[in-house]
Design a protein around this motif. Structure first.
Motif, PDB file in Angstrom:
ATOM      1  N   SER A 115       7.833  -5.364  -9.481  1.00 50.08           N
ATOM      2  CA  SER A 115       7.385  -5.780 -10.814  1.00 50.08           C
ATOM      3  C   SER A 115       5.893  -5.653 -11.048  1.00 50.08           C
ATOM      4  N   ILE A 116       5.070  -5.906 -10.023  1.00 51.30           N
ATOM      5  CA  ILE A 116       3.626  -5.879 -10.224  1.00 51.30           C
ATOM      6  C   ILE A 116       2.955  -5.052  -9.125  1.00 51.30           C
ATOM      7  N   MET A 117       1.725  -4.637  -9.418  1.00 53.50           N
ATOM      8  CA  MET A 117       0.907  -3.951  -8.419  1.00 53.50           C
ATOM      9  C   MET A 117      -0.419  -4.686  -8.266  1.00 53.50           C
ATOM     10  N   TRP A 118      -0.840  -4.829  -7.042  1.00 53.74           N
ATOM     11  CA  TRP A 118      -2.099  -5.478  -6.701  1.00 53.74           C
ATOM     12  C   TRP A 118      -3.007  -4.430  -6.050  1.00 53.74           C
TER      13      TRP A 118
ATOM     14  N   GLY B  35       0.787  -1.222   0.000  1.00 53.14           N
ATOM     15  CA  GLY B  35       0.000   0.000   0.000  1.00 53.14           C
ATOM     16  C   GLY B  35       0.819   1.272   0.000  1.00 53.14           C
ATOM     17  N   LYS B  36       2.145   1.148   0.150  1.00 50.90           N
ATOM     18  CA  LYS B  36       3.023   2.315   0.124  1.00 50.90           C
ATOM     19  C   LYS B  36       4.101   2.111  -0.927  1.00 50.90           C
ATOM     20  N   ALA B  37       4.631   3.227  -1.436  1.00 54.18           N
ATOM     21  CA  ALA B  37       5.662   3.124  -2.473  1.00 54.18           C
ATOM     22  C   ALA B  37       6.693   4.238  -2.350  1.00 54.18           C
ATOM     23  N   ASP B  38       6.888   4.754  -1.146  1.00 50.44           N
ATOM     24  CA  ASP B  38       7.942   5.748  -0.946  1.00 50.44           C
ATOM     25  C   ASP B  38       9.318   5.098  -1.059  1.00 50.44           C
ATOM     26  N   LYS B  39       9.403   3.842  -0.651  1.00 56.35           N
ATOM     27  CA  LYS B  39      10.676   3.111  -0.699  1.00 56.35           C
ATOM     28  C   LYS B  39      10.486   1.856  -1.547  1.00 56.35           C
ATOM     29  N   LEU B  40      11.052   1.891  -2.728  1.00 53.67           N
ATOM     30  CA  LEU B  40      10.959   0.737  -3.621  1.00 53.67           C
ATOM     31  C   LEU B  40      12.313   0.043  -3.701  1.00 53.67           C
ATOM     32  N   PRO B  41      12.317  -1.269  -3.865  1.00 48.76           N
ATOM     33  CA  PRO B  41      13.576  -2.015  -3.892  1.00 48.76           C
ATOM     34  C   PRO B  41      14.481  -1.602  -5.054  1.00 48.76           C
TER      35      PRO B  41
ATOM     36  N   THR C  30     -17.138  -8.527  -3.031  1.00 44.67           N
ATOM     37  CA  THR C  30     -18.474  -8.528  -2.428  1.00 44.67           C
ATOM     38  C   THR C  30     -18.606  -9.601  -1.356  1.00 44.67           C
ATOM     39  N   THR C  31     -17.636 -10.508  -1.277  1.00 44.37           N
ATOM     40  CA  THR C  31     -17.652 -11.548  -0.251  1.00 44.37           C
ATOM     41  C   THR C  31     -17.260 -10.943   1.092  1.00 44.37           C
ATOM     42  N   PRO C  32     -18.065 -11.096   2.112  1.00 47.30           N
ATOM     43  CA  PRO C  32     -17.729 -10.508   3.417  1.00 47.30           C
ATOM     44  C   PRO C  32     -16.351 -10.968   3.897  1.00 47.30           C
ATOM     45  N   GLY C  33     -15.535 -10.016   4.315  1.00 49.42           N
ATOM     46  CA  GLY C  33     -14.217 -10.329   4.854  1.00 49.42           C
ATOM     47  C   GLY C  33     -13.155 -10.642   3.820  1.00 49.42           C
ATOM     48  N   ALA C  34     -13.471 -10.513   2.533  1.00 42.96           N
ATOM     49  CA  ALA C  34     -12.516 -10.897   1.493  1.00 42.96           C
ATOM     50  C   ALA C  34     -11.249 -10.050   1.529  1.00 42.96           C
ATOM     51  N   ARG C  35     -11.389  -8.780   1.936  1.00 45.84           N
ATOM     52  CA  ARG C  35     -10.225  -7.892   1.942  1.00 45.84           C
ATOM     53  C   ARG C  35      -9.259  -8.175   3.092  1.00 45.84           C
ATOM     54  N   THR C  36      -9.674  -8.979   4.041  1.00 49.11           N
ATOM     55  CA  THR C  36      -8.816  -9.278   5.192  1.00 49.11           C
ATOM     56  C   THR C  36      -8.591 -10.773   5.382  1.00 49.11           C
ATOM     57  N   ALA C  37      -9.221 -11.599   4.558  1.00 48.56           N
ATOM     58  CA  ALA C  37      -9.106 -13.054   4.715  1.00 48.56           C
ATOM     59  C   ALA C  37      -7.678 -13.524   4.447  1.00 48.56           C
TER      60      ALA C  37
ATOM     61  N   ASN D  77      -4.617 -15.164   2.981  1.00 50.59           N
ATOM     62  CA  ASN D  77      -4.229 -15.570   1.627  1.00 50.59           C
ATOM     63  C   ASN D  77      -5.213 -15.123   0.541  1.00 50.59           C
ATOM     64  N   SER D  78      -6.144 -14.274   0.872  1.00 51.63           N
ATOM     65  CA  SER D  78      -7.044 -13.759  -0.157  1.00 51.63           C
ATOM     66  C   SER D  78      -6.249 -12.955  -1.177  1.00 51.63           C
ATOM     67  N   ALA D  79      -6.558 -13.155  -2.455  1.00 53.47           N
ATOM     68  CA  ALA D  79      -5.844 -12.444  -3.521  1.00 53.47           C
ATOM     69  C   ALA D  79      -6.148 -10.957  -3.526  1.00 53.47           C
ATOM     70  N   ILE D  80      -7.226 -10.536  -2.847  1.00 51.20           N
ATOM     71  CA  ILE D  80      -7.544  -9.108  -2.799  1.00 51.20           C
ATOM     72  C   ILE D  80      -7.283  -8.516  -1.414  1.00 51.20           C
ATOM     73  N   ASN D  81      -6.599  -9.265  -0.562  1.00 53.27           N
ATOM     74  CA  ASN D  81      -6.143  -8.759   0.725  1.00 53.27           C
ATOM     75  C   ASN D  81      -4.704  -8.269   0.553  1.00 53.27           C
ATOM     76  N   PRO D  82      -4.454  -6.974   0.640  1.00 47.88           N
ATOM     77  CA  PRO D  82      -3.089  -6.464   0.420  1.00 47.88           C
ATOM     78  C   PRO D  82      -2.036  -7.146   1.287  1.00 47.88           C
ATOM     79  N   GLN D  83      -2.412  -7.575   2.484  1.00 47.83           N
ATOM     80  CA  GLN D  83      -1.429  -8.179   3.375  1.00 47.83           C
ATOM     81  C   GLN D  83      -0.996  -9.577   2.931  1.00 47.83           C
ATOM     82  N   SER D  84      -1.729 -10.162   2.001  1.00 44.70           N
ATOM     83  CA  SER D  84      -1.327 -11.477   1.473  1.00 44.70           C
ATOM     84  C   SER D  84      -0.012 -11.387   0.698  1.00 44.70           C
ATOM     85  N   TYR D  85       0.380 -10.163   0.343  1.00 39.26           N
ATOM     86  CA  TYR D  85       1.575  -9.964  -0.474  1.00 39.26           C
ATOM     87  C   TYR D  85       2.775  -9.497   0.353  1.00 39.26           C
ATOM     88  N   ALA D  86       2.615  -9.468   1.652  1.00 39.67           N
ATOM     89  CA  ALA D  86       3.714  -9.058   2.531  1.00 39.67           C
ATOM     90  C   ALA D  86       4.755 -10.168   2.623  1.00 39.67           C
ATOM     91  N   ASN D  87       5.984  -9.774   2.925  1.00 36.58           N
ATOM     92  CA  ASN D  87       7.085 -10.729   3.122  1.00 36.58           C
ATOM     93  C   ASN D  87       7.304 -11.628   1.905  1.00 36.58           C
TER      94      ASN D  87
END
Length: 613
Positions: free
Chosen positions: A401-404, A291-297, A374-381, A383-393
């Motif tokens: 290379s990509i943006m989600w 969700g942030k891009a001030d520091k990119l690799p 539209t699925t309840p809790g999908a943004r926080t579930a 390993n959900s593909a639409i949960n930003p935290q699934s892409y951490a670490n």
């Protein structure tokens, strides 16, 4: 081939005339060709020869600097079209009209074939005329003139390498064509003979080029060695895995093993003899949280103008800036409307995300789970593909290379920054509030996977979508590391130095070294090398050529007459299905391209590749 030969020869001569007069002329191809200028008034000095060589670079560059389109023939990039303008060579017309789908593409590259031969003739024009200058050259000019011949021969070599990689046997022309009769009935030259000629060109180039070019964009000894090694590696693969669609070629295991060794020797010299290093020492740099891009690799900056002239760029084609008509199309091709009205011709497929490994375990993370917002809790579930935290670490190269969903980039309109633009799939150009701050979402309706590219996307304003100055790499040191590992592994299995090189590349993604089981056998180490080629060279036009030389299309898309494979998006919707119930012949047509029918109509001696009969 008669008519095409005239056209490409005229192009070579007339482009040179353009450099002598005005770069703004619009009607050059409508003028009568002439060689009088070249023989009577030009080719007198070292400066003349250099000027002509620069013209060859300018004409051959558009044959390679949009190779990211080819990644659409693999499984991790979608190429929905091209931004090239029909009939405009400087804007990459060679790619125009090509099919960059995973299947059914082999009969759509007649224009690429024609333009590649234009590159051959342009290189020949320089080689032939500068050679005539050598006998009378002064002691101080002779090395520079030989260098120019070496560069032109290297350019000719990489053009022919592309030709044989796509079409197998092709007519070999090593001189300027002054009369159509010279080529009107020319037959296809056997693959091995063309390969040997390419090797000879690259060997001459290696002998004559400097260890390091002082001028950005000009070739050097490491470039000649790296390309010679790559040609040998492909030759080894064709001999190991076969090329049954080319009925004139008989694989030879011994010759393949010798080629692997020759390739490894060349790659080793590139790695060890010239002091080359990965960009910013191969260090991962800093990586912001999702969700942030001030520091990119650091890997992100490798694909921005910051990296122009860096030692990792063994060979790269340079571009001009605003108003030069010599810019690159990267932002226009990879970005959306929020970035100078770009068109998103190229975007990641959903499946690439699962290839980025965990920085904690060094292995693959649990697979992402597609979910509808539209699925309840999908943004926080979990390993959900639409949960930003699934892409951490994850491997830092993912963030680069990509943006989600909820990743941000710098928007640009009229050469000015519009601030952060958040990407939210299927939410185009809409107001959104994130952490109390109002934004307008990324307008990129060209995406159908849930991801867009960050790789190649500029984060600074001031240039239009087609005015980029990035020097596009056609040979990177990281690729040499991986090719060396592949070549040595094929002959001797996992070697300590090769494992160390692969780990060096993994380090730039902040990944730990390979676990012991990843280097326990030839097969295991090859899989590890392939994994690194997928994520390290993602979007650089390598994957489709790898799949063909390894004969891996069936491995990726399942065997003929099968169910094929669906490509999906982050919501779980089916986007496209490839290779469903396709015949063996349709697979064969992906391994070798069709000789253009127009060329065969003009030259009855040009045979057709078997799958296209």
């Amino acid at each position: 081939m008669k008519q095409a030969s005239v056209k490409i020869y005229f192009t070579g001569v007339l482009c040179l005339w353009a450099f002598f007069t005005s770069s703004c002329m619009k009607d050059l191809l409508n003028r009568d060709p002439t060689t009088e200028l070249g023989t009577a008034s030009f080719w007198k000095t070292e400066a003349d020869a250099t000027y002509a060589l620069m013209g060859a670079y300018a004409d051959i560059r558009p044959l390679f600097d949009r190779d990211y389109y080819f990644d659409g023939q693999g499984e991790y990039i979608r190429t929905r079209g091209t931004s090239t303008a029909s009939g405009n060579l400087q804007k990459g017309d060679a790619y125009n009209g090509g099919d960059y789908s995973p299947s059914g593409y082999g009969d759509n590259f007649d224009k690429m074939y024609e333009r590649l031969y234009g590159g051959v003739h342009r290189a020949n024009y320089v080689i032939e005329n500068v050679r005539k200058m050598l006998p009378a050259a002064s002691e101080t000019s002779l090395p520079q003139l030989e260098r120019i011949v070496g560069e032109a021969r290297l350019l000719r070599a990489i053009v022919y390498f592309r030709l044989i990689s796509m079409w197998g046997d092709v007519p070999y022309i090593d001189h300027v064509i002054y009369d159509n009769a010279e080529v009107a009935n020319q037959t296809r030259t056997p693959l091995k003979q063309v390969k040997d000629s390419i090797i000879a060109d690259l060997t001459y180039a290696f002998d004559k080029l400097p260890a390091r070019a002082q001028e950005q964009g000009r070739a050097s000894k490491p470039a000649a060695l790296a390309f010679r090694g790559k040609v040998q590696l492909f030759w080894a693969c064709w001999n190991k895995f076969g090329w049954p669609e080319l009925d004139t070629f008989t694989p030879d295991e011994n010759e393949g093993n010798a080629a692997y060794k020759a390739a490894a020797d060349d790659f080793a010299k590139v790695i060890n003899d010239y002091g080359l290093t990965l960009f910013r020492g191969g260090e991962p740099g800093e990586c912001d949280e999702p969700g942030k891009a001030d520091k990119l690799p650091n890997y992100y900056y490798l694909f921005t103008p910051v990296a122009n002239g860096d030692a990792e760029m063994i060979m790269a084609f340079t571009h001009g800036g605003t108003g030069t008509n010599q810019g690159e199309e990267l932002m226009r091709d990879v970005a959306g409307r929020s970035h100078e009205g770009s068109q998103c011709w190229v975007s990641p497929r959903y499946e690439i995300a699962d290839r980025y490994q965990s920085t904690i375990t060094g292995d693959f993370a649990d697979k992402l789970i597609p979910m509808s917002p539209t699925t309840p809790g999908a943004r926080t579930a979990l390993n959900s593909a639409i949960n930003p935290q699934s892409y951490a670490n994850r491997d830092y190269r993912m963030k680069s290379s990509i943006m989600w969903d909820y990743e941000v980039s710098v928007g640009m309109i009229s050469l000015k920054s519009t601030g952060w633009v958040p990407f939210i799939y299927k939410t185009w150009n809409q107001p959104v509030t994130i952490n109390g701050v109002q934004y307008t979402t990324y307008n990129t309706d060209g995406c159908n996977s849930g991801y867009v590219l960050r790789k190649f996307l500029r984060n600074t304003a001031g240039l239009g979508r087609s005015d980029g100055t990035y020097s596009y790499p056609v040979m990177r040191l990281a690729d040499v590391y991986l090719m060396y590992a592949e070549a040595t592994n094929a002959v001797n299995g996992p070697q300590a130095d090769a494992i160390a090189l692969v780990n060096r590349i993994r380090h730039r993604g902040n990944l730990p070294p390979l676990a012991a089981d990843k280097t326990a056998s030839k097969e295991a180490f090859f899989s590890a090398i392939e994994q690194e080629r997928i994520v390290e060279l993602f979007g650089e036009g390598q994957r489709a050529f790898d799949l063909r030389r390894w004969r891996a299309i069936e491995r990726v898309w399942n065997p003929p007459y099968g169910n094929g494979v669906w490509r999906i998006d982050t919501y779980g919707a089916q986007a496209s299905r490839y290779f469903q119930n396709m015949s063996e012949r349709e697979y064969q047509q992906c391994y070798i391209f069709r000789i253009p029918p127009g060329e065969r109509n003009r030259n009855p001696n040009l045979t057709q590749n078997t799958p296209w009969l």
